[in-house]
Every structure is written in C-alpha cells, then in structure tokens.
Design an enzyme around this catalytic site. Structure first.
Site, PDB file in Angstrom:
ATOM      1  N   SER A 184       0.791  -1.228   0.000  1.00 27.70           N
ATOM      2  CA  SER A 184       0.000   0.000   0.000  1.00 27.70           C
ATOM      3  C   SER A 184       0.823   1.277   0.000  1.00 27.70           C
ATOM      4  O   SER A 184       0.301   2.342  -0.340  1.00 27.70           O
ATOM      5  CB  SER A 184      -0.946   0.007   1.206  1.00 27.70           C
ATOM      6  OG  SER A 184      -0.219  -0.075   2.417  1.00 27.70           O
ATOM      7  N   HIS A 212      -6.319  -3.614  -0.247  1.00 24.91           N
ATOM      8  CA  HIS A 212      -6.248  -2.536  -1.239  1.00 24.91           C
ATOM      9  C   HIS A 212      -6.566  -3.037  -2.641  1.00 24.91           C
ATOM     10  O   HIS A 212      -6.095  -2.460  -3.632  1.00 24.91           O
ATOM     11  CB  HIS A 212      -4.872  -1.881  -1.200  1.00 24.91           C
ATOM     12  CG  HIS A 212      -4.660  -1.001  -0.010  1.00 24.91           C
ATOM     13  ND1 HIS A 212      -5.063   0.315   0.019  1.00 24.91           N
ATOM     14  CD2 HIS A 212      -4.111  -1.260   1.194  1.00 24.91           C
ATOM     15  CE1 HIS A 212      -4.758   0.841   1.194  1.00 24.91           C
ATOM     16  NE2 HIS A 212      -4.180  -0.093   1.926  1.00 24.91           N
ATOM     17  N   LYS A 241     -12.421  -0.069   3.109  1.00 29.58           N
ATOM     18  CA  LYS A 241     -11.816   0.681   2.009  1.00 29.58           C
ATOM     19  C   LYS A 241     -12.816   0.747   0.856  1.00 29.58           C
ATOM     20  O   LYS A 241     -13.765   1.522   0.919  1.00 29.58           O
ATOM     21  CB  LYS A 241     -10.471   0.059   1.626  1.00 29.58           C
ATOM     22  CG  LYS A 241      -9.426   0.220   2.733  1.00 29.58           C
ATOM     23  CD  LYS A 241      -8.084  -0.323   2.354  1.00 29.58           C
ATOM     24  CE  LYS A 241      -7.012   0.023   3.371  1.00 29.58           C
ATOM     25  NZ  LYS A 241      -7.268  -0.468   4.748  1.00 29.58           N
TER      26      LYS A 241
END
Length: 395
Positions: A184, A212, A241
């Site tokens: 990330s 992610h 996320k």
C-alpha cells in the site's frame, strides 16, 4: 504516574517533532467523498481509501439505517455467546461467494483478522515465509504465532524460493507464504502468478491480504487473484476501504480453516460482533460491486489520467497500474510542507514518512477514486504544479 515516566514520553514527543515526523489530524466536517469539508475549507480529497466512492453512497446509508430499527444499534456480545444475527452469516456467505471461497469469518477490522489468522493454524513445527514489506498487521499476527519465520525481499521471487528451500530443508511440516496483494505504500502488486507457482512446487499454502484490491481489482472486482486469474488459499480483507469505507475485516478460505478460526481465533472470540448497520451496509456494498463494473472502469481511467498528469508535470512517481500513486519526495519535512501548501490550494493529501516508510523515502501518497471528476483532477494537477515549483521539486 511518575514524573520520570511522563518526562521520558515528553522527550520522545519532542524528538518526533524535531525530526519533522509528527503526525497531525485534520477534522472533516462532511461525509467522506471526492470533495470534503475540513473546517471552513472545501478541498479535493486525494488521500482516502475510498476507491469506488461508496463511503457516502445513498444505498449504503439507507441499508445501514434500515438495519437499526429491526435489529438494534449494537450486539453487546461476542459471536459465540449471543452476538450472531442471521445477517452476520449472510454477509459471510456473500463474501465467500464473491471471493470464490467456501466460507468467510468476520472481524472488527482486517488488523484483527491478520492478528488472529496465524496462531490457530500453525505451530512450532511449521514455517511462515513473509514478504519484507507486508502490512504491520501481518507482521504482528506472525509474531503471535510460534511457527518459524522467514522473510524474503519485497516481491523478489528468487529470494522467496530460497526461503522456501530453507524452510523445507529445516523440516517444516507446513509452510505458509504470506503477502499483501497490493503493497500500500508503493501501489505495487504482489507477483501472484509466480507466488502460486512456487507454492505448488514446494507444497506451501498462500495467504494474501487483499485490503487494497477487494472490490475493484480484476474483471469481477474480486481482488488481486481475480486480476491475475489465479487461485490462492486464504484471503484476508476489509469492508473499510472500497466496500463502503466503514469498518470490519474478514478471512475467507477453505471450510476447515474457517471452522477452526471460529474456535480459536482470539480477536474473533474476545471482540464484540460488528453492529447490524455495518453488516447490512456491507451486504449492500457487495451487491453494488457485483453490479458496478462502470465504477471500476472509471477508477482505472482516473488513475491513468492522474498518473499521466503527474508525469507530464515532472514529478518522480512510482510505476504501476494501481490507483495508489505515490509522489516521491525523499525528506519527511518536504512531504509535510508540500501537503500543507497543497491544502492551502484546496487539495487534501498527507505526507508519508518514517516509520510508515523507510527514512529517505518520504512521499505524498495520492489515491484515486471513481467519484472524482475530470475537473477535480485538473484542479488538483494545477495545484500540484504550482506547489511543486514553489518548493523546487519540479521545474
């Protein structure tokens, strides 16, 4: 508390401040989105993990609200006592189906999922081979496990194979390869095709933290395995996320693995269940992702446009295809100064520096989301160009 103890803490804080490493928080006074209100300022937001722009999506908000009247505000219990509602199992099953796994298990956050994964599954006769740039939660989870530990250089498949050989030669019963799907800080993708090939060759299990990537990577949005067209054994991830941006983590994998984790994963056994509103919104988020290919297309287009714009301006950016696009600056104070000046220009970004990244590798980590418009991106590029020239970063 003794004065000596508090004075040592104050000295540490002074050192952090003097080195330009002090992190400060700004108060957002609006919902999370492409543009947000921070105090009295309206700014373009380029530093949230809100990849699909779902954090303020009306359908998620309605799903969360709609769950409260019939199911309450909170569970006030852990899952195995009296904290499991039918919608908890519905979300777990939807996650498993979406990710192509037998089952999944929910946690308060993916940090907890990674913290609870390794210790129940592996013992001192086993081995874990971990990428050197893995997320802190993977590192902490491995520390709680008694398996032998091996570390390979980031995405270095030759080094990974050497570590697998070492583990085999030292008599490891079971070997698990642990990696982020996306690193990330850099936006680099793990080399899952080669990792899965080596795992098969050496009889290893593959665990991937796909925080992610879940929701937007791959043709179905199912993450890095979907992107590469490979299968991995265990996936961990988050609802915090792309899937709405709230909270909640999970582990997905084979049924026996999930069944054992329900019995022995400590963060699952000793933490409250996710509240009904979060669970209901998570179910809706998966539905939106399964029917939301246009958002993934827009996210990719935004990332291409933004990357190209930064390169044209002359910034040093890391190569890649992910919507994490870091602007490399080197020094912590420069990253802080640039973030502050960009905020004055109406662009919200954060400087990343030690200990989040190595010393000398400070950066502005920009992140795209599908809700950002071309006009917003153009305004942000103009601000980057102006501030970059003022600080002598670009010509």
């Amino acid at each position: 508390m003794s004065d000596a103890f508090l004075n040592d803490i104050r000295d540490t804080l002074k050192t952090i401040e003097a080195e330009g490493l002090m992190k400060r928080e700004r108060m957002i006074t609006s919902p999370q989105g492409g543009e947000i209100a921070v105090g009295d300022a309206d700014v373009i937001n380029l530093c949230a993990n809100n990849y699909l722009g779902l954090a303020d999506n009306p359908a998620l908000i309605e799903a969360a609200k709609g769950a409260m009247d019939p199911r309450g505000f909170g569970m006030a219990s852990v899952r195995f006592i009296c904290g499991t509602q039918d919608i908890h199992r519905k979300l777990e099953q939807k996650l498993a189906d979406f990710l192509g796994k037998d089952d999944s298990i929910l946690f308060a956050a993916c940090f907890d999922a990674n913290g609870g994964l390794f210790e129940p599954l592996l013992g001192p006769e086993d081995a874990i081979v971990s990428d050197s740039l893995n997320h802190a939660s993977i590192i902490d989870g491995i520390r709680l496990c008694k398996a032998k530990r091996y570390r390979y250089a980031n995405n270095d498949m030759g080094d990974l194979e050497e570590m697998l050989k070492h583990a085999k030669n030292e008599g490891a019963r079971h070997i698990m390869i642990a990696t982020d799907g996306v690193f990330s800080m850099d936006g680099y993708l793990a080399n899952l095709p080669e990792i899965t090939r080596l795992a098969k060759q050496y009889g290893a299990v593959v665990m991937v933290d796909d925080c992610h990537a879940t929701g937007f990577m791959g043709p179905n949005g199912a993450g890095t395995p979907d992107h590469f067209g490979v299968d991995v054994d265990i996936l961990t991830g988050t609802l915090g996320k792309a899937l709405g941006g709230a909270i909640g983590g999970y582990i997905a994998g084979p049924q026996p693995v999930i069944d054992l984790l329900r019995q022995r994963a400590r963060p699952y056994l000793f933490s409250n269940s996710l509240p009904p509103s979060i669970v209901a919104a998570g179910i809706e988020a998966i539905r939106l992702v399964e029917n939301g290919a246009k958002d993934r297309v827009q996210l990719r287009e935004n990332a291409r446009y933004w990357r190209s714009g930064l390169e044209t301006l002359g910034f040093d950016i890391l190569p890649g295809e992910h919507p994490i696009i870091p602007v490399m600056l080197g020094e912590a104070q420069l990253a802080q100064d640039m973030a502050a000046k960009l905020f004055d220009e109406g662009v919200y970004v954060s400087g990343f520096f030690f200990p989040v990244v190595p010393r000398g590798k400070a950066r502005i980590r920009t992140q795209m989301n599908a809700a950002l418009t071309k006009d917003e991106l153009d305004r942000a590029l103009a601000a980057f160009g102006k501030v970059g020239k003022e600080l002598g970063i670009i010509q």
